[in-house]
Scaffold this active site. Structure first.
Site, short mmCIF file in Angstrom:
data_model
loop_
_atom_site.label_atom_id
_atom_site.label_comp_id
_atom_site.label_asym_id
_atom_site.label_seq_id
_atom_site.Cartn_x
_atom_site.Cartn_y
_atom_site.Cartn_z
N CYS A 119 0.87 -1.17 0.00
CA CYS A 119 0.00 0.00 0.00
C CYS A 119 0.91 1.22 0.00
O CYS A 119 2.13 1.09 -0.09
CB CYS A 119 -0.98 -0.01 1.17
SG CYS A 119 -0.24 0.16 2.79
N CYS A 191 -4.09 -0.61 -2.10
CA CYS A 191 -4.61 0.73 -2.36
C CYS A 191 -4.43 1.05 -3.83
O CYS A 191 -3.55 0.51 -4.50
CB CYS A 191 -3.96 1.78 -1.46
SG CYS A 191 -2.37 2.41 -2.02
N CYS A 198 3.47 0.22 -8.82
CA CYS A 198 4.14 -1.02 -8.43
C CYS A 198 5.11 -1.47 -9.53
O CYS A 198 4.71 -1.64 -10.68
CB CYS A 198 3.11 -2.12 -8.17
SG CYS A 198 3.85 -3.69 -7.62
#
Length: 246
Positions: A119, A191, A198
């Site tokens: 997250c 999230c 990412c």
């Protein structure tokens, strides 16, 4: 026709080919409508119609993306889906009353699956998920967590886990850059913002998105939001255990 001879509504909902495909995709990950439209190969208007049917039937939920309010994430309510399908079996015959299966035991000699939760701040959601998976999976999985912009662990995250018998007082936030050289079997983003940043990790791990609001956000209502997040994560992770050997 009497109500006793009418098929349960869940069978009509799940029996349509497009809706069944949508449920299959959402069983793997929370997704945006445009992603679902591409996956099922239908016009967005038709995809949205079927998603509306599934929402009305209590199988699917939706929430605005915290990264871009113009986007909406859809989620499969696995617990509700299980309950409705169990009721449908029992409505046909008592012998078809389904009993939830226990997660499969770890295979002798098999290596634990490595799961990374991500997250933004690594201050609550991903830390809670890491603690819960370690507790619930035992030797079947190794859990880690990180954030794209780490900040101190939230005291309410520690508190809500303590109330569930889990001690997170020794946890500390970590940057996802610490894990770019490590191999994981599954990467789960919690999230919407971190999903977009990412990086690719070695070994092409299976990726999943759980679109959860930040319980520490001012509009979430304080400590009860952490309780809701812990409950949601517990449900999702219990279902995840059934797929760890898949």
């Amino acid at each position: 026709m009497s109500d006793t001879l009418s098929p349960p509504e869940v069978l009509r909902l799940t029996g349509h080919p497009v809706r069944w495909r949508l449920l299959n995709e959402l069983a793997r990950s929370d997704l945006q409508v445009r992603e679902l439209t591409a996956l099922v190969g239908q016009k967005q208007s038709l995809t949205s119609y079927h998603l509306g049917q599934l929402r009305t039937g209590g199988l699917v939920t939706m929430r605005r993306s915290s990264a871009d309010k113009r986007d909406t994430y859809y989620s499969l309510d696995l617990a509700a889906c299980r309950t409705l399908l169990m009721q449908a079996g029992a409505a046909l015959h008592p012998g078809l009353r389904l009993i939830p299966a226990a997660p499969p035991p770890p295979q002798v000699g098999s290596a634990p699956l490595r799961v990374l939760f991500l997250c933004t701040g690594n201050s609550s959601r991903s830390q809670m998920a890491e603690a819960l998976l370690r507790h619930l999976a035992g030797p079947r999985a190794e859990a880690a967590s990180a954030g794209s912009a780490p900040k101190p662990l939230h005291p309410d995250a520690i508190r809500v886990m303590h109330e569930r018998g889990l001690d997170m007082s020794a946890h500390h936030p970590k940057h996802l850059g610490e894990f770019t050289g490590r191999r994981f079997d599954r990467v789960i983003t919690l999230c919407d913002r971190v999903r977009e940043v990412c990086p690719e990790l070695p070994g092409a791990p299976e990726t999943t998105h759980w679109s959860l609001p930040d319980p520490a956000a001012p509009d979430q209502g304080g400590y009860p939001a952490f309780v809701r997040t812990a409950d949601d994560l517990t449900t999702r992770i219990r279902f995840l255990l059934h797929t760890l050997s898949v």
